[in-house]
Design a protein around this motif. Structure first.
Motif, mmCIF file in Angstrom:
data_model
loop_
_atom_site.group_PDB
_atom_site.id
_atom_site.type_symbol
_atom_site.label_atom_id
_atom_site.label_comp_id
_atom_site.label_asym_id
_atom_site.label_seq_id
_atom_site.Cartn_x
_atom_site.Cartn_y
_atom_site.Cartn_z
ATOM 1 N N ASN A 92 33.810 77.572 36.830
ATOM 2 C CA ASN A 92 35.205 76.894 37.190
ATOM 3 C C ASN A 92 36.156 77.887 37.943
ATOM 4 O O ASN A 92 36.264 79.156 37.596
ATOM 5 N N ASP A 126 39.041 78.422 38.963
ATOM 6 C CA ASP A 126 40.193 79.050 38.332
ATOM 7 C C ASP A 126 40.163 80.020 37.341
ATOM 8 O O ASP A 126 40.682 80.997 37.423
ATOM 9 N N GLU A 127 39.158 79.538 36.706
ATOM 10 C CA GLU A 127 38.895 80.370 35.283
ATOM 11 C C GLU A 127 38.586 81.866 36.098
ATOM 12 O O GLU A 127 38.637 83.080 35.542
ATOM 13 N N GLU A 161 38.759 83.190 39.078
ATOM 14 C CA GLU A 161 39.913 83.645 39.588
ATOM 15 C C GLU A 161 41.107 84.445 38.627
ATOM 16 O O GLU A 161 41.328 85.583 38.789
ATOM 17 N N GLN A 162 41.183 83.798 37.621
ATOM 18 C CA GLN A 162 41.941 84.659 36.694
ATOM 19 C C GLN A 162 41.299 85.715 35.961
ATOM 20 O O GLN A 162 42.084 86.785 35.851
ATOM 21 N N PRO A 206 40.596 85.004 44.817
ATOM 22 C CA PRO A 206 39.899 83.565 44.908
ATOM 23 C C PRO A 206 38.492 83.840 45.514
ATOM 24 O O PRO A 206 38.342 83.351 46.701
#
Length: 305
Positions: free
Chosen positions: A128, A130-131, A133-134, A139
């Protein structure tokens, strides 16, 4: 004069022969991963070690009879001398692994990475974006994935480590993504409490270790400091800018550190290999005594930065 770790000082135990060395050539990285054990990032530097210093260290590593070096960081491709240092290590008949985040690979380095005797390793976190990048704070999911595919297209040996950083992280799905791309090895490791992975106000200790530090392996920092492994930064052994690697390996301090680590882990039971490291093969979770060696050719080494 002895040119390996096969020695014993009057004040310390016999130390195993050196087989593998981490060369942390830079503290600079494009990412700012929340768990980075080296605490590296965009504000990091290449330290005080020059390219000539690293060439000398590589010579010393080869003279000990060790068989392999791994270039790490930070992000090693950001060091302007990486290609030259890889070539120098190969000329010294050392195997080479480059642990890179694969965010960006300069065209000229792809050709170096294709040389016989060179392989790559990388870290991966989630399918994922977004995960992912967290964790990396950038990004970079698509760029890293594209370069993993490019390494496979070029038939460059590549291993990857999935690191458990978040609760309910999509680690299994991340592993499946890499396997579907044809990555040679995919391993899993838990978060280690070192660097930014440490709990606030808690000093690191041997609970984050596998138990094989300085057991045929050493790490060297961008400032020349020598540690038993990349996770034991609070246990300096010497500095290659002040002493030769041979003198450090045969010093009382080296024998003392090996003896302290051996004593610390004697009471820990041998654990079942947990496949927590992509750098080599089966290995163990932190805080247990692994079977085998702590080298990329053996059974225990960290798989992320």
């Amino acid at each position: 004069m002895t040119t390996s770790l096969e020695s014993a000082t009057p004040t310390g135990p016999t130390v195993p022969p050196l087989r593998f060395v981490w060369l942390e050539i830079t503290g600079k990285c494009q990412l700012a991963c929340t768990h980075c054990y080296a605490d590296s990032g965009p504000d990091g530097t290449h330290g005080t070690m020059t390219t000539d210093d690293w060439r000398r260290v590589i010579d010393d590593v080869a003279h000990t009879g060790a068989g392999m070096v791994q270039f790490i960081g930070g992000e090693p491709v950001l060091h302007p001398g990486l290609g030259e240092l890889i070539e120098h290590a190969l000329n010294q008949r050392l195997e080479v692994e480059v642990f890179t985040n694969l965010v960006h690979v300069p065209p000229g380095l792809w050709e170096v990475f294709k040389r016989p005797g060179v392989r790559l390793a990388t870290s991966w976190y989630s399918d994922n974006p977004d995960e992912h990048e967290q964790i990396t704070q950038r990004p970079t999911h698509a760029r890293t994935l594209a370069n993993i595919a490019e390494a496979k297209r070029r038939e460059i040996p590549l291993r990857a480590g999935v690191i458990g950083v978040l609760e309910s992280q999509r680690s299994d799905q991340a592993s499946r993504t890499l396997l579907d791309l044809g990555v040679d090895e995919v391993r899993y490791d838990d978060l280690r409490g070192v660097g930014r992975g440490a709990v606030a106000e808690v000093e690191p200790d041997t609970s984050v270790l596998c138990g094989r530090c300085a057991h045929g392996n050493l790490a060297i920092s961008p400032t020349g400091e020598v540690w038993p492994c990349v996770f034991t930064r609070w246990m300096p052994i010497g500095n290659v800018r002040e002493q030769s690697l041979n003198d450090i390996l045969n010093s009382d301090r080296m024998a003392t550190v090996v003896g302290e680590l051996r004593k610390e882990f004697t009471h820990r039971a041998v654990c079942v290999p947990n496949m927590c490291d992509p750098q080599c093969g089966p290995s163990c979770s932190p805080a247990c005594q692994p079977k085998g060696d702590c080298t990329p050719a053996g059974n225990c080494a960290p798989n992320y930065r």
